[in-house]
Design a protein around this motif. Structure first.
Motif, mmCIF file in Angstrom:
data_model
loop_
_atom_site.group_PDB
_atom_site.id
_atom_site.type_symbol
_atom_site.label_atom_id
_atom_site.label_comp_id
_atom_site.label_asym_id
_atom_site.label_seq_id
_atom_site.Cartn_x
_atom_site.Cartn_y
_atom_site.Cartn_z
ATOM 1 N N SER A 151 0.003 1.644 11.532
ATOM 2 C CA SER A 151 -0.134 0.480 10.653
ATOM 3 C C SER A 151 0.545 -0.743 11.256
ATOM 4 O O SER A 151 -0.016 -1.846 11.259
ATOM 5 N N SER A 169 0.819 -1.206 0.000
ATOM 6 C CA SER A 169 0.000 0.000 0.000
ATOM 7 C C SER A 169 0.856 1.262 0.000
ATOM 8 O O SER A 169 0.639 2.187 -0.801
ATOM 9 N N HIS A 179 -5.411 -0.250 3.881
ATOM 10 C CA HIS A 179 -4.287 -0.706 3.053
ATOM 11 C C HIS A 179 -4.726 -1.614 1.902
ATOM 12 O O HIS A 179 -3.942 -1.862 0.979
#
Length: 473
Positions: free
Chosen positions: A409, A371, A440
């Motif tokens: 993340s 991503s 993502h």
């Protein structure tokens, strides 16, 4: 001893096995000092015996008679090298046997909550023994067929049983790492790594002490913040009642702190590596001694970087180097870098254990990597995003946004790594509406669609254009 360990564990709010592990890591410092002042100049076989004896003693202190498992593994690999060292067969058998033995150990310890057992050291041993067999294989190829990286670790002959024991049981690295090659270990015990000190304390004492202090600091910070941000809170109804923003903020700060215990343990172990001289890495252009030969944490890079690849490079550095050298780059024959990455991450998950949380963690890491890579490529095409990224005025804000994004993340992925069981980590992910998964997964699609839109031919006064207008994009 059991009573003392239990008393300390209760007072600190942790487990007996965690206290034994920490005590063993700290014990590496006085053992390293004795080695550096008494054993360092002795013949290699005495050094191997020193490392083996105290490594076995520490192993017994932590795991009792389950220390027989790694001994069986070591002896089996020594036999394999004696019979078929340097062959393709030896590489395949070692890879399957070492990994299989580790998985059997995991299946023996399948508690829903992680518990320190003999498989902790077996993790390190699995990579170390597999690396030795592959290095012997490389050593039989001939230098002209080796890459520069392979030449650094290739072995011209198979190690003896005592050398193999000393390498695997060296007290500064057999419990939690770092990984280091047999060639580095052999060069070290043969006197190749030295800073030529003559009087007073070894030059390694100062850098080792600093590293030890930083390790203790990170462990202390983890323990303190863990009281305020415990893992168990994410499984409570109180957590469910928080707003989405508050839940995400909790995961962000919890994950950042959860990493601190790993950093602390690695740096304490690394301090022992520096002290005994195993981390000696020559001198820089200014003549300063380098002690980064066994670095497992590039601390400044880890705390300041906003790029995922830089973060991965700084964290558990030597293990990641091992995976790159012995797995990722050896899958070059597949002809697909992304497929090699997937298989390497899958092996990393297998290496960590059989719990589904490990596989979810590395799946999410793959999503994050893909991503962010797609967003970076897209941002290079759009002038306003380039200008924002290059602006000195906005630099602090851009850095903060990037740091929060990458930290959240990875903290989000860490939820599954720590909670292990799908019953636990899926409960947390549901409570935040799978925000990390969706973000993502959607990001690459959005970047692709916007790229197609920007590059779509447009008509201006009847004239078709087939390019992105660099002045307006």
């Amino acid at each position: 001893m059991d009573g003392i360990v239990n008393t300390v564990a209760v007072s600190l709010g942790t487990t007996d096995s965690a206290i034994r592990l920490l005590a063993s890591l700290f014990l590496g410092f006085p053992l390293g000092f004795v080695y550096r002042t008494v054993i360092h100049a002795k013949p290699s076989h005495i050094q191997h015996f020193y490392f083996t004896f105290f490594g076995l003693a520490i192993s017994y202190f932590n795991f009792g008679w389950e220390l027989l498992h790694p001994l069986i593994n070591i002896f089996s690999i020594w036999l394999l090298l004696s019979v078929a060292g340097g062959t393709v067969l030896s590489v395949g058998v070692a890879f399957m046997f070492n990994t299989g033995y580790l998985i059997l150990g995991y299946l023996q310890n399948t508690e829903a909550i992680y518990n320190i057992s003999w498989t902790l050291a077996q993790c390190v041993l699995t990579l170390r023994l597999t690396g030795v067999v592959m290095d012997v294989y490389d050593g039989k190829k001939g230098e002209e067929k080796l890459t520069a990286e392979q030449k650094e670790s290739a072995l011209a002959k198979s190690p003896s049983l005592l050398e193999l024991l000393g390498h695997t049981y060296c007290f500064c690295g057999f419990l939690v790492g770092p990984q280091y090659s047999m060639k580095r270990y052999m060069s070290f015990t043969q006197g190749a790594f030295t800073d030529s000190w003559r009087e007073g304390l070894p030059h390694s004492v100062g850098p080792a002490t600093i590293r030890l202090f930083l390790g203790i600091l990170y462990i202390a910070v983890f323990q303190i913040i863990n009281i305020v941000l415990p893992t168990e809170y994410m499984l409570t109804t109180n957590f469910d009642d928080l707003s989405l923003f508050s839940k995400c903020a909790y995961i962000l700060f919890w994950g950042k702190n959860a990493i601190n215990k790993y950093i602390g343990c690695w740096m304490v172990a690394e301090a022992s590596c520096i002290l005994i001289g195993l981390s000696y890495n020559g001198k820089d252009i200014n003549g300063n001694v380098l002690w980064d030969g066994c670095t497992n944490m590039k601390l400044y890079q880890y705390e300041t970087c906003t790029d995922l690849h830089h973060l991965i490079d700084s964290f558990n550095h030597n293990t990641n180097k091992w995976m790159a050298r012995y797995v990722f780059k050896r899958l070059r024959f597949l002809g697909n870098k992304q497929l090699s990455q997937i298989m390497t991450l899958f092996y990393l998950a297998v290496w960590h254990g059989v719990h589904s949380g490990y596989y979810m963690n590395f799946f999410l890491e793959f999503l994050v990597s893909n991503s962010l890579a797609e967003f970076i490529k897209f941002s290079h095409k759009v002038r306003i995003l380039r200008n924002i990224n290059d602006s000195t005025t906005l630099m602090p804000l851009v850095w903060l946004v990037k740091k929060i994004t990458i930290t959240f993340s990875l903290s989000y992925a860490l939820v599954s790594f720590v909670l292990l069981s799908s019953d636990y980590y899926m409960k947390v992910y549901r409570s935040v509406y799978y925000i990390g998964h969706l973000f993502h997964l959607v990001m690459p699609v959005v970047c692709l669609l916007l790229s197609m839109l920007l590059s779509k031919p447009s008509s201006v006064n009847g004239v078709n254009t087939n390019r992105v207008d660099k002045k307006t994009s």
